[in-house]
Enzyme design. Structure first.
Site, mmCIF file in Angstrom:
data_model
loop_
_atom_site.group_PDB
_atom_site.id
_atom_site.type_symbol
_atom_site.label_atom_id
_atom_site.label_comp_id
_atom_site.label_asym_id
_atom_site.label_seq_id
_atom_site.Cartn_x
_atom_site.Cartn_y
_atom_site.Cartn_z
ATOM 1 N N HIS A 189 0.821 -1.208 0.000
ATOM 2 C CA HIS A 189 0.000 0.000 0.000
ATOM 3 C C HIS A 189 0.856 1.260 0.000
ATOM 4 O O HIS A 189 0.331 2.359 -0.190
ATOM 5 C CB HIS A 189 -0.990 -0.001 1.187
ATOM 6 C CG HIS A 189 -0.401 0.392 2.512
ATOM 7 N ND1 HIS A 189 0.010 -0.557 3.447
ATOM 8 C CD2 HIS A 189 -0.202 1.599 3.087
ATOM 9 C CE1 HIS A 189 0.464 0.067 4.520
ATOM 10 N NE2 HIS A 189 0.356 1.372 4.346
ATOM 11 N N ASP A 210 -0.592 -7.381 1.672
ATOM 12 C CA ASP A 210 0.058 -6.076 1.712
ATOM 13 C C ASP A 210 1.582 -6.280 1.761
ATOM 14 O O ASP A 210 2.233 -6.075 2.798
ATOM 15 C CB ASP A 210 -0.450 -5.286 2.919
ATOM 16 C CG ASP A 210 -0.003 -3.841 2.883
ATOM 17 O OD1 ASP A 210 -0.128 -3.162 3.934
ATOM 18 O OD2 ASP A 210 0.494 -3.395 1.834
ATOM 19 N N SER A 251 4.810 2.436 7.683
ATOM 20 C CA SER A 251 4.381 1.345 6.797
ATOM 21 C C SER A 251 5.525 0.868 5.915
ATOM 22 O O SER A 251 6.308 1.678 5.384
ATOM 23 C CB SER A 251 3.238 1.824 5.898
ATOM 24 O OG SER A 251 2.086 2.047 6.641
#
Lengths: 252, 440
Positions: A39, A100, A201
């Protein structure tokens, strides 16, 4: 990184700083691969922005080798040759972060040194790293106290049993129908203000394998509901080893 | 008197034969055969009146100005001189026959009819070469050297080195262009070992195919006029090879054996107007010309199957010891062969052997190599070891390990003979400064 400590030089030499769609993290595999979250490349809710992966690779910025963002930038960008997104990742599904995971292939291999070293991948048979209470460390350049960090931080977090993760999710009254798949695990605390946050992330959740004495990446910072408000959710790398090895070996 | 035609054979009859011959008859026959023949006469039948000393009737035979006899009588008669089967042979090519009969053939008043004679003659080849056959001194054939008889004639020839003169009898020394082409042979001064003639200009040439070397061996006796103080002032024996004089000889000391290293040799023999030396004789032989014995230029050169002697068309092959390359100048050779040529030289000069050089080893990415042995160079049998930049990289080798040796093929190879160099792979999960939690 919330509730963490500043990392010293050489603590997390695999840490990558990415700038693709905002700040993100990643981890060096070998001498030419960056493991990150899908992502960070194809954000969810990006709408109809259909940029090709080739274009994204051309524009991606990856930095390695320092704990300070300014110094990282001075050391220069590592160009990306190709981007591999896991086929299970669906950027249109806002509530499902299954798959992901992504790999960035650098155009040029990096020269390893004290500040740049790869992380190991886990043994396929070893599931103890995900057992309830197994402590790991996450590093990142993400948000701390509402400010994006210019220095690398790290925090130690325990892995949490799946039931607890699911139970906590179910208890959340915000009404976000988040999916907790078997390809994820959660870690952290319910009340202690130690967690990962936006900007982290793609960074990896690592544990020290005391048997081999090596640091092993067991997860990728993926999603959470707020920061330090409960558990954080991580992509379970153990379930993607075949995919990772398949791509790395084929590209060799 | 009737001349007999010059035939090779014929017969002579008394007048009226086989009827009794007349009285008071004189008949003469001159037999003449071609030159180169003699006359041989025999009586087939002879019946004349016998008398003492053939006083009455007779046949007289003459040849070569000599009387060969006077004959009369009958076979078995006590008086007279019957020729019987006697053969009358002349020395020359003529014979004279005369028949004489007196006035009667009565014996005590009885007329006896003597029938006369029948004679045969033939021409017999004269062996002019037999000195006993000479008619007169001046007519004796005098071939100076050799006489060869044939039916009806003869011819003369001369010894080697002599030429028959225009008189077909005398021989004069001819040695101005004697040519020898056999692989071996003999040559000598004229008349050897008798004293050689004066005023000689002899030239003996030996010509053999290329690649052969002529060897001259002088035989005994060796005797050429010389002088105590001056070198060969009177007579000289000069030996030349390929137009270059290799020696001038005289005296009594033989030159012995001379290896000319040439397939073309000329021997000149010049004599003045006097002298009484016996001359010289040479036995020449030939062998394939030799090339110099090949010698290696260094201790690493190997000459295969080295022969004790190398001759024309022989060859040798050169190689190097393991770890060395054949070099000609700066050029590496895959092989080397040299052939002995007709002129006694090798068609290529000896190469040298140079130690194999593997060149600089391949650089190892994220690593390096070190030389293990001394001196640290890239020559044959040098050893290097690859290492990776620790602790960030680990070496991954083949089964042959991380040590590489410069092989005889000029490549760096590991212990399994493989050329592939190791790889440096990243070491994961080993931070130089891992986090350390202190407070508990």
């Amino acid at each position: 990184i919330l509730g963490g400590k500043p990392a010293k030089a050489g603590n997390f030499p695999w840490q990558a700083l990415t700038a693709i769609h905002g700040r993100g993290g990643g981890a060096l595999l070998g001498d030419r691969w960056i493991l990150t979250a899908a992502h960070t490349i194809l954000p969810k809710g990006a709408g109809g922005n259909n940029v090709s992966l080739e274009q994204l690779a051309e524009e991606a910025n990856v930095f390695l080798g320092h704990t300070k963002v300014e110094e990282l930038h001075k050391m220069g960008n590592h160009p990306v040759r190709r981007i591999f997104i896991h086929p299970d990742y669906d950027p249109k599904d806002d509530y499902n972060f299954n798959g992901d995971i992504a790999l960035l292939e650098l155009k040029h291999p990096v020269t390893l040194g004290p500040g740049v070293l790869p992380i190991c991948l886990p043994d396929t048979t070893n599931t103890t790293f995900y057992m309830d209470g197994h402590v790991g460390y996450v590093s990142g350049f993400g948000v701390e106290k509402n400010f994006i960090s210019n220095k690398l931080k790290y925090v130690s977090l325990p892995a949490v049993a799946r039931e607890k993760c699911q139970s906590w999710l179910d208890s959340k009254k915000r009404g976000l129908p988040m999916i907790f798949s078997e390809n994820m695990f959660c870690a952290g605390f319910l009340t202690v203000k130690r967690d990962t946050c936006q900007g982290d992330s793609g960074s990896v959740f690592t544990v020290l394998d005391t048997g081999s004495g090596r640091w092993v990446a067991t997860g990728i910072v993926s999603w959470g509901i707020g920061c330090a408000e409960g558990y954080g959710f991580y992509t379970k790398i153990l379930n993607y080893l075949d995919w990772i090895k398949g791509i790395v070996r084929e590209e060799r | 008197s009737s001349p007999v035609p010059r035939k090779l054979f014929g017969e002579i009859r008394s007048p009226g034969y086989p009827k009794p011959y007349p009285n008071n008859n004189i008949s003469i026959w001159n037999i003449h055969v071609p030159k180169g023949y003699v006359v041989k006469l025999t009586f087939k039948y002879f019946d004349l009146e016998p008398s003492e000393s053939c006083f009455y009737d007779y046949v007289k035979i003459k040849a070569d100005k000599k009387n060969l006899g006077r004959y009369c009588g009958q076979l078995g008669s006590t008086t007279g001189n019957h020729p019987g089967r006697k053969e009358f042979v002349s020395k020359g090519n003529r014979m004279h026959l005369a028949f004489h009969s007196d006035f009667s053939n009565e014996d005590n008043g009885t007329v006896i009819p003597y029938r006369g004679f029948l004679a045969y003659y033939q021409a017999v080849d004269l062996d002019e070469c037999d000195p006993n056959n000479a008619v007169e001194e001046e007519e004796r054939p005098q071939c100076q050297h050799f006489c060869h008889n044939y039916v009806g004639g003869y011819f003369c020839s001369c010894r080697t080195g002599y030429q028959l003169q225009s008189d077909h009898h005398s021989c004069k020394v001819e040695c101005s262009s004697e040519l020898f082409t056999e692989a071996s042979g003999y040559l000598s001064s004229p008349e050897y070992p008798q004293p050689y003639p004066e005023d000689l200009r002899c030239n003996y040439s030996i010509r053999l195919p290329k690649g052969l070397s002529i060897i001259l061996k002088f035989l005994e006796p060796f005797e050429i006029d010389d002088h105590q103080q001056v070198h060969c002032p009177y007579d000289q024996l000069k030996i030349q090879a390929r137009g270059r004089q290799i020696g001038e000889f005289c005296g009594t000391e033989s030159p012995g054996s001379i290896e000319t290293n040439s397939n073309e040799v000329d021997i000149l023999f010049l004599t003045d107007e006097s002298g009484f030396s016996r001359g010289w004789k040479i036995h020449y032989t030939s062998e394939k010309i030799r090339c110099p014995q090949p010698v290696p230029r260094d201790q690493f050169t190997i000459i295969r199957d080295l022969q004790p002697v190398y001759q024309f068309q022989d060859y040798f092959v050169v190689s190097c010891k393991t770890g060395y390359n054949l070099m000609e100048g700066n050029r590496k050779l895959l092989s080397f062969t040299a052939v002995c040529q007709a002129d006694g030289t090798w068609h290529q000069s000896m190469p040298r052997c140079e130690i194999v050089n593997c060149g600089s080893p391949t650089d190892l990415t994220n690593g390096a190599f070190i030389y293990v042995n001394e001196p640290a160079n890239n020559s044959y049998q040098s050893v290097i070891t690859y290492q990776c930049n620790k602790p960030y990289y680990d070496i991954v080798t083949g089964t042959g390990g991380d040590s590489f040796t410069c092989s005889s093929e000029g490549t760096w190879v590991d212990q399994d003979g493989q050329v592939r160099i190791p790889t440096c792979l990243p070491v994961c999960g080993k931070p130089v400064s891992p986090i350390t939690e202190v407070q508990r």
